[in-house]
Design a protein around this motif. Sequence first.
Motif, mmCIF file in Angstrom:
data_model
loop_
_atom_site.group_PDB
_atom_site.id
_atom_site.type_symbol
_atom_site.label_atom_id
_atom_site.label_comp_id
_atom_site.label_asym_id
_atom_site.label_seq_id
_atom_site.Cartn_x
_atom_site.Cartn_y
_atom_site.Cartn_z
ATOM 1 N N HIS A 3 -17.405 -48.747 -12.569
ATOM 2 C CA HIS A 3 -16.254 -47.963 -13.006
ATOM 3 C C HIS A 3 -16.749 -46.850 -13.907
ATOM 4 C CE1 HIS A 3 -12.740 -47.369 -15.945
ATOM 5 N NE2 HIS A 3 -12.541 -46.638 -14.880
ATOM 6 N N VAL A 4 -16.376 -45.635 -13.572
ATOM 7 C CA VAL A 4 -16.798 -44.480 -14.358
ATOM 8 C C VAL A 4 -15.564 -43.736 -14.834
ATOM 9 C CG1 VAL A 4 -18.071 -42.309 -14.353
ATOM 10 C CG2 VAL A 4 -18.923 -44.247 -13.021
ATOM 11 N N SER A 5 -15.505 -43.485 -16.138
ATOM 12 C CA SER A 5 -14.440 -42.652 -16.694
ATOM 13 C C SER A 5 -15.066 -41.472 -17.416
ATOM 14 C CB SER A 5 -13.578 -43.445 -17.677
ATOM 15 O OG SER A 5 -12.721 -44.324 -17.005
ATOM 16 N N LYS A 6 -14.620 -40.275 -17.074
ATOM 17 C CA LYS A 6 -15.049 -39.068 -17.774
ATOM 18 C C LYS A 6 -13.866 -38.550 -18.581
ATOM 19 C CE LYS A 6 -18.427 -37.511 -14.316
ATOM 20 N NZ LYS A 6 -18.798 -36.392 -13.397
ATOM 21 N N TYR A 7 -14.063 -38.415 -19.882
ATOM 22 C CA TYR A 7 -12.993 -37.983 -20.768
ATOM 23 C C TYR A 7 -13.171 -36.515 -21.155
ATOM 24 C CZ TYR A 7 -11.423 -42.799 -21.492
ATOM 25 O OH TYR A 7 -10.921 -44.068 -21.317
ATOM 26 N N LEU A 8 -12.113 -35.729 -20.955
ATOM 27 C CA LEU A 8 -12.087 -34.391 -21.538
ATOM 28 C C LEU A 8 -11.685 -34.492 -23.003
ATOM 29 C CD1 LEU A 8 -10.388 -32.191 -18.785
ATOM 30 C CD2 LEU A 8 -12.813 -32.517 -19.245
ATOM 31 N N THR A 9 -10.666 -35.295 -23.257
ATOM 32 C CA THR A 9 -10.187 -35.637 -24.595
ATOM 33 C C THR A 9 -9.738 -37.091 -24.509
ATOM 34 O OG1 THR A 9 -7.842 -35.149 -24.221
ATOM 35 C CG2 THR A 9 -9.262 -33.282 -24.805
ATOM 36 N N PRO A 10 -9.378 -37.741 -25.616
ATOM 37 C CA PRO A 10 -8.870 -39.111 -25.517
ATOM 38 C C PRO A 10 -7.623 -39.225 -24.640
ATOM 39 C CG PRO A 10 -9.472 -38.619 -27.782
ATOM 40 C CD PRO A 10 -9.583 -37.324 -27.019
ATOM 41 N N GLU A 11 -6.918 -38.102 -24.414
ATOM 42 C CA GLU A 11 -5.677 -38.144 -23.631
ATOM 43 C C GLU A 11 -5.861 -37.754 -22.159
ATOM 44 O OE1 GLU A 11 -5.139 -37.899 -27.743
ATOM 45 O OE2 GLU A 11 -5.797 -36.177 -26.552
ATOM 46 N N ILE A 12 -7.012 -37.207 -21.786
ATOM 47 C CA ILE A 12 -7.205 -36.729 -20.408
ATOM 48 C C ILE A 12 -8.512 -37.289 -19.856
ATOM 49 C CG2 ILE A 12 -7.422 -34.721 -18.900
ATOM 50 C CD1 ILE A 12 -5.977 -33.069 -21.016
ATOM 51 N N LYS A 13 -8.430 -38.009 -18.741
ATOM 52 C CA LYS A 13 -9.656 -38.569 -18.167
ATOM 53 C C LYS A 13 -9.627 -38.543 -16.641
ATOM 54 C CE LYS A 13 -8.342 -43.482 -17.911
ATOM 55 N NZ LYS A 13 -8.726 -44.861 -18.265
ATOM 56 N N LEU A 14 -10.821 -38.620 -16.053
ATOM 57 C CA LEU A 14 -11.015 -38.809 -14.625
ATOM 58 C C LEU A 14 -11.549 -40.217 -14.462
ATOM 59 C CD1 LEU A 14 -11.204 -37.473 -11.721
ATOM 60 C CD2 LEU A 14 -13.598 -37.049 -12.269
ATOM 61 N N SER A 15 -10.836 -41.061 -13.723
ATOM 62 C CA SER A 15 -11.200 -42.469 -13.577
ATOM 63 C C SER A 15 -11.624 -42.752 -12.144
ATOM 64 C CB SER A 15 -10.000 -43.352 -13.951
ATOM 65 O OG SER A 15 -10.323 -44.717 -13.815
ATOM 66 N N CYS A 16 -12.745 -43.488 -11.980
ATOM 67 C CA CYS A 16 -13.264 -43.747 -10.640
ATOM 68 C C CYS A 16 -13.767 -45.184 -10.531
ATOM 69 C CB CYS A 16 -14.390 -42.774 -10.319
ATOM 70 S SG CYS A 16 -15.072 -42.961 -8.663
ATOM 71 N N LEU A 125 -7.615 -29.212 -13.893
ATOM 72 C CA LEU A 125 -8.474 -29.918 -14.843
ATOM 73 C C LEU A 125 -9.824 -30.293 -14.238
ATOM 74 C CD1 LEU A 125 -5.791 -32.350 -16.298
ATOM 75 C CD2 LEU A 125 -6.861 -30.459 -17.538
ATOM 76 N N ILE A 126 -9.895 -30.408 -12.894
ATOM 77 C CA ILE A 126 -11.080 -30.936 -12.228
ATOM 78 C C ILE A 126 -12.366 -30.197 -12.609
ATOM 79 C CG2 ILE A 126 -12.188 -31.335 -9.989
ATOM 80 C CD1 ILE A 126 -10.023 -33.341 -10.615
ATOM 81 N N PRO A 127 -12.394 -28.853 -12.591
ATOM 82 C CA PRO A 127 -13.659 -28.164 -12.930
ATOM 83 C C PRO A 127 -14.180 -28.508 -14.328
ATOM 84 C CG PRO A 127 -12.099 -26.632 -11.931
ATOM 85 C CD PRO A 127 -11.343 -27.891 -12.202
ATOM 86 N N TYR A 128 -13.269 -28.800 -15.248
ATOM 87 C CA TYR A 128 -13.701 -29.082 -16.620
ATOM 88 C C TYR A 128 -14.463 -30.394 -16.736
ATOM 89 C CZ TYR A 128 -10.524 -25.286 -17.864
ATOM 90 O OH TYR A 128 -9.898 -24.067 -17.962
ATOM 91 N N PHE A 129 -14.202 -31.346 -15.817
ATOM 92 C CA PHE A 129 -14.928 -32.618 -15.857
ATOM 93 C C PHE A 129 -16.412 -32.434 -15.527
ATOM 94 C CE2 PHE A 129 -10.575 -34.246 -15.142
ATOM 95 C CZ PHE A 129 -10.507 -35.163 -16.176
ATOM 96 N N GLU A 130 -16.752 -31.347 -14.836
ATOM 97 C CA GLU A 130 -18.143 -31.086 -14.463
ATOM 98 C C GLU A 130 -18.873 -30.263 -15.516
ATOM 99 O OE1 GLU A 130 -19.102 -32.718 -11.903
ATOM 100 O OE2 GLU A 130 -17.019 -33.303 -11.453
ATOM 101 N N MET A 131 -18.141 -29.742 -16.483
ATOM 102 C CA MET A 131 -18.759 -28.890 -17.508
ATOM 103 C C MET A 131 -19.482 -29.723 -18.555
ATOM 104 S SD MET A 131 -15.751 -26.123 -18.240
ATOM 105 C CE MET A 131 -16.556 -25.630 -19.769
ATOM 106 N N GLN A 132 -20.519 -29.143 -19.112
ATOM 107 C CA GLN A 132 -21.202 -29.751 -20.246
ATOM 108 C C GLN A 132 -20.565 -29.221 -21.531
ATOM 109 O OE1 GLN A 132 -23.585 -32.087 -19.742
ATOM 110 N NE2 GLN A 132 -23.245 -31.787 -17.549
ATOM 111 N N GLY A 133 -20.574 -30.047 -22.556
ATOM 112 C CA GLY A 133 -19.999 -29.586 -23.821
ATOM 113 C C GLY A 133 -18.569 -30.062 -24.000
ATOM 114 N N GLN A 134 -18.027 -29.768 -25.151
ATOM 115 C CA GLN A 134 -16.719 -30.271 -25.543
ATOM 116 C C GLN A 134 -15.590 -29.428 -24.952
ATOM 117 O OE1 GLN A 134 -16.426 -30.843 -29.730
ATOM 118 N NE2 GLN A 134 -14.560 -32.067 -29.629
ATOM 119 N N ALA A 140 -6.635 -28.372 -24.203
ATOM 120 C CA ALA A 140 -6.094 -29.677 -23.814
ATOM 121 C C ALA A 140 -4.621 -29.773 -24.180
ATOM 122 C CB ALA A 140 -6.878 -30.791 -24.498
ATOM 123 N N ALA A 141 -4.284 -29.302 -25.378
ATOM 124 C CA ALA A 141 -2.893 -29.335 -25.824
ATOM 125 C C ALA A 141 -2.011 -28.484 -24.913
ATOM 126 C CB ALA A 141 -2.789 -28.847 -27.265
#
Length: 273
Positions: A3-16, A125-134, A140-141
């Motif tokens: 199970h992999v979760s990528k978080y942009l922020t605590p409120e936004i994630k990509l879950s796999c 939102l999808i492209p942001y999950f591939e970005m490095q950095g915060q 996000a808001a």
Amino acid sequence: MEHVSKYLTPEIKLSCYEDHFFKSEIVFDQHMLVWFISGETKIVQAEATHRFQTGDIFLIPRNKPATIINYPKDGLPHKTVVMLLTTKILRDFYRTIEVKTKITAVPKIRSFSNHPLLESCLTSLIPYFEMQGQFPENLAALKITEAISILRAIDPEVDSVLANFDDPYKVDLISYMEKNYMFNMPIEKFGYLTGRSLTTFKRDFKKAFNTTPQKWLTQKRLELAHYQIAERKVKPIEACYETGFENLSHFSFAFKKQFGYAPTEVAQARYVH
């Protein structure tokens, strides 16, 4: 299980989820907006069972017990974008808005399948999950505010769910337990959701059912599982996971202790007759 979760922020994630399936009993503390990229989910609640798959978008309300089973499908993993609509975010959003709709005490899952506005918002939102950095907090808001605004535009009744900030109030214990016993939650959570402290819950439960919560819950779940296997032709493993048991071996042991025969024997008997 991977199970992999990528978080942009605590409120936004990509879950796999890559594995065969994943099952959990959950009462979400916050509303969840979910967009399906691939895979399938079965959500079992007291009043209905829902199935969601590729392209579906739905809102799961907080404080609503559910059994969630995630499956890969068509050779693709179970993959979703999840946005938490937290109480804090929603309070800030509604602070300057007058809500005219009636608040819903026990809301249901709301489905917005393939809605172009919501899909566009979540796809962005999808492209942001591939970005490095915060991921910038202000961005996000903006994305969450956009999602809430779209929900309000396409569903006139959604305020009845999102603008409800009340904690669970004290409800009729017998009625609530008869509807929700199949969800494998801690006793403390049953207490909270019925508007009671743990001590008050146990005291009221003893008065109502003349037994302990754990004994009553086990018996009710086993009776439901027996009915599902014998009458509804449900497979034992599915009955196990949909009636609040953690694993098949514990379920089979408890089932045989209760009824004197294994769940597989009930399933086999269907074919004899």
